[in-house]
Design a protein around this motif. Sequence first.
Motif: not given
Length: 186
Positions: A4-7, A13-14, A53-54, A60-62
Amino acid sequence: MVDVVEDNPGLSILQHGYSHLSYAPVTERKCELGSHRPIVTITDELTRGLQQLREMFGSRFHAVLVPPWNRLSLDVVDSLPASGFVGLSTLGPRSSGSVELVQVNVHVDLIDWKGGRKFAGEERALGQLIDHLRLRRLEKVDPLEATGVMTHHLVHDEPLWVFLERLLSFTHEAGVRWCSTDELFR
Protein backbone atom coordinates in the motif's frame (compact mmCIF):
# COMPACT_ATOMS: atom_id res chain seq x y z
CA MET A 1 0.93 -2.84 4.21
CA VAL A 2 4.28 -2.36 2.46
CA ASP A 3 2.52 -2.72 -0.90
CA VAL A 4 0.00 0.00 0.00
CA VAL A 5 2.81 2.40 0.87
CA GLU A 6 4.75 1.55 -2.28
CA ASP A 7 1.64 2.13 -4.41
CA ASN A 8 0.93 5.56 -2.87
CA PRO A 9 3.88 7.93 -3.23
CA GLY A 10 2.27 10.57 -1.01
CA LEU A 11 2.38 8.31 2.06
CA SER A 12 5.09 8.50 4.69
CA ILE A 13 5.61 6.25 7.69
CA LEU A 14 6.29 7.58 11.19
CA GLN A 15 6.72 5.52 14.36
CA HIS A 16 3.70 5.37 16.69
CA GLY A 17 5.34 4.04 19.84
CA TYR A 18 6.25 0.38 19.95
CA SER A 19 3.45 -1.79 21.35
CA HIS A 20 0.67 0.78 21.90
CA LEU A 21 0.19 -0.66 25.38
CA SER A 22 -0.31 1.48 28.44
CA TYR A 23 2.06 0.85 31.35
CA ALA A 24 0.49 3.54 33.52
CA PRO A 25 -1.54 2.51 36.56
CA VAL A 26 -5.29 2.38 35.89
CA THR A 27 -5.68 5.50 38.04
CA GLU A 28 -3.60 7.51 35.53
CA ARG A 29 -4.10 8.42 31.89
CA LYS A 30 -2.84 5.83 29.40
CA CYS A 31 0.85 6.08 28.55
CA GLU A 32 3.25 3.69 26.85
CA LEU A 33 6.32 5.92 27.01
CA GLY A 34 6.08 7.38 30.48
CA SER A 35 8.16 7.01 33.62
CA HIS A 36 6.46 3.74 34.58
CA ARG A 37 9.26 1.56 33.19
CA PRO A 38 13.05 1.82 33.01
CA ILE A 39 14.20 4.24 30.32
CA VAL A 40 16.55 1.58 28.91
CA THR A 41 13.59 -0.75 28.28
CA ILE A 42 11.70 2.00 26.46
CA THR A 43 14.67 3.10 24.36
CA ASP A 44 15.48 -0.51 23.43
CA GLU A 45 11.91 -1.02 22.19
CA LEU A 46 11.82 2.25 20.28
CA THR A 47 15.19 1.54 18.65
CA ARG A 48 14.05 -1.97 17.68
CA GLY A 49 10.87 -0.52 16.18
CA LEU A 50 12.82 2.15 14.31
CA GLN A 51 15.10 -0.51 12.78
CA GLN A 52 12.15 -2.69 11.76
CA LEU A 53 10.29 0.19 10.13
CA ARG A 54 13.42 1.35 8.33
CA GLU A 55 13.92 -2.18 6.95
CA MET A 56 10.28 -2.48 5.88
CA PHE A 57 9.73 0.96 4.36
CA GLY A 58 13.20 2.28 3.46
CA SER A 59 13.20 5.94 2.51
CA ARG A 60 9.44 6.20 3.06
CA PHE A 61 10.05 5.80 6.80
CA HIS A 62 10.95 8.96 8.71
CA ALA A 63 12.57 8.60 12.13
CA VAL A 64 9.85 10.65 13.81
CA LEU A 65 8.14 9.48 17.00
CA VAL A 66 4.39 9.99 17.35
CA PRO A 67 3.73 8.71 20.89
CA PRO A 68 0.53 6.80 21.63
CA TRP A 69 -1.97 8.98 23.50
CA ASN A 70 0.38 11.92 22.79
CA ARG A 71 2.20 11.30 26.06
CA LEU A 72 5.82 10.61 26.89
CA SER A 73 8.23 11.45 29.67
CA LEU A 74 10.94 14.08 29.32
CA ASP A 75 13.50 11.30 29.79
CA VAL A 76 12.16 9.62 26.66
CA VAL A 77 12.27 12.92 24.74
CA ASP A 78 15.88 13.42 25.82
CA SER A 79 16.79 9.87 24.70
CA LEU A 80 15.32 10.13 21.20
CA PRO A 81 18.30 11.64 19.31
CA ALA A 82 20.70 8.99 20.69
CA SER A 83 18.18 6.32 19.62
CA GLY A 84 18.22 7.61 16.03
CA PHE A 85 15.13 9.79 15.99
CA VAL A 86 15.20 13.15 14.23
CA GLY A 87 11.66 14.28 15.01
CA LEU A 88 8.76 14.23 17.45
CA SER A 89 5.07 14.97 16.98
CA THR A 90 2.52 15.28 19.78
CA LEU A 91 -0.68 17.28 20.36
CA GLY A 92 -0.68 21.03 20.89
CA PRO A 93 1.65 23.92 20.10
CA ARG A 94 5.29 22.94 20.22
CA SER A 95 7.57 24.12 22.97
CA SER A 96 11.16 25.18 22.58
CA GLY A 97 12.10 21.57 23.44
CA SER A 98 15.18 19.75 22.25
CA VAL A 99 17.48 21.43 19.74
CA GLU A 100 18.39 17.97 18.44
CA LEU A 101 14.82 17.08 17.46
CA VAL A 102 12.52 18.69 14.95
CA GLN A 103 9.13 18.96 16.64
CA VAL A 104 6.04 19.44 14.51
CA ASN A 105 2.80 18.81 16.35
CA VAL A 106 -0.84 18.43 15.48
CA HIS A 107 -3.41 20.94 16.68
CA VAL A 108 -6.71 19.52 15.47
CA ASP A 109 -8.05 16.16 16.68
CA LEU A 110 -10.96 15.11 14.50
CA ILE A 111 -12.24 12.36 16.83
CA ASP A 112 -14.53 12.73 19.84
CA TRP A 113 -12.92 9.97 21.88
CA LYS A 114 -15.19 10.25 24.91
CA GLY A 115 -18.34 10.71 22.84
CA GLY A 116 -18.28 7.42 20.98
CA ARG A 117 -15.05 7.52 18.95
CA LYS A 118 -16.67 9.35 16.07
CA PHE A 119 -16.20 12.63 14.19
CA ALA A 120 -15.97 15.48 16.68
CA GLY A 121 -18.01 17.69 14.37
CA GLU A 122 -17.30 20.46 11.93
CA GLU A 123 -17.65 23.24 14.50
CA ARG A 124 -15.10 21.74 16.89
CA ALA A 125 -12.64 20.74 14.13
CA LEU A 126 -12.76 24.11 12.39
CA GLY A 127 -12.60 25.88 15.76
CA GLN A 128 -9.36 24.10 16.65
CA LEU A 129 -7.93 24.78 13.19
CA ILE A 130 -8.81 28.48 13.24
CA ASP A 131 -7.64 28.86 16.83
CA HIS A 132 -4.15 27.58 16.04
CA LEU A 133 -3.92 29.76 12.92
CA ARG A 134 -5.02 32.80 14.97
CA LEU A 135 -2.50 32.09 17.74
CA ARG A 136 0.25 31.75 15.14
CA ARG A 137 -0.69 35.06 13.55
CA LEU A 138 -0.67 36.74 16.98
CA GLU A 139 2.66 35.01 17.76
CA LYS A 140 1.25 33.49 20.95
CA VAL A 141 2.55 30.15 19.69
CA ASP A 142 5.43 29.43 17.32
CA PRO A 143 4.38 31.21 14.10
CA LEU A 144 6.64 28.96 12.02
CA GLU A 145 5.05 25.69 13.13
CA ALA A 146 2.70 24.23 10.56
CA THR A 147 -0.88 23.69 11.70
CA GLY A 148 -1.38 19.94 11.95
CA VAL A 149 -4.53 17.88 11.61
CA MET A 150 -4.52 14.49 13.35
CA THR A 151 -6.37 11.69 11.63
CA HIS A 152 -7.22 8.21 12.90
CA HIS A 153 -8.25 6.38 9.74
CA LEU A 154 -9.20 3.18 11.55
CA VAL A 155 -12.01 4.95 13.43
CA HIS A 156 -13.16 7.44 10.79
CA ASP A 157 -16.89 7.47 10.27
CA GLU A 158 -18.64 8.70 7.13
CA PRO A 159 -19.16 12.30 8.39
CA LEU A 160 -15.44 12.57 9.09
CA TRP A 161 -14.48 11.34 5.62
CA VAL A 162 -16.90 13.87 4.12
CA PHE A 163 -15.43 16.65 6.27
CA LEU A 164 -11.86 15.78 5.27
CA GLU A 165 -12.78 15.71 1.59
CA ARG A 166 -14.43 19.13 1.89
CA LEU A 167 -11.55 20.57 3.94
CA LEU A 168 -8.90 19.38 1.49
CA SER A 169 -10.91 20.57 -1.50
CA PHE A 170 -11.57 23.99 0.06
CA THR A 171 -7.97 24.53 1.13
CA HIS A 172 -6.67 23.41 -2.27
CA GLU A 173 -8.98 25.89 -4.05
CA ALA A 174 -7.88 28.62 -1.61
CA GLY A 175 -4.23 28.02 -2.47
CA VAL A 176 -3.24 26.40 0.81
CA ARG A 177 -0.23 24.15 0.43
CA TRP A 178 -0.09 21.09 2.64
CA CYS A 179 3.50 20.24 3.60
CA SER A 180 5.06 16.85 3.06
CA THR A 181 6.75 14.89 5.81
CA ASP A 182 10.08 15.56 4.10
CA GLU A 183 9.47 19.31 4.32
CA LEU A 184 8.34 19.23 7.94
CA PHE A 185 11.11 17.04 9.33
CA ARG A 186 14.23 18.12 7.39
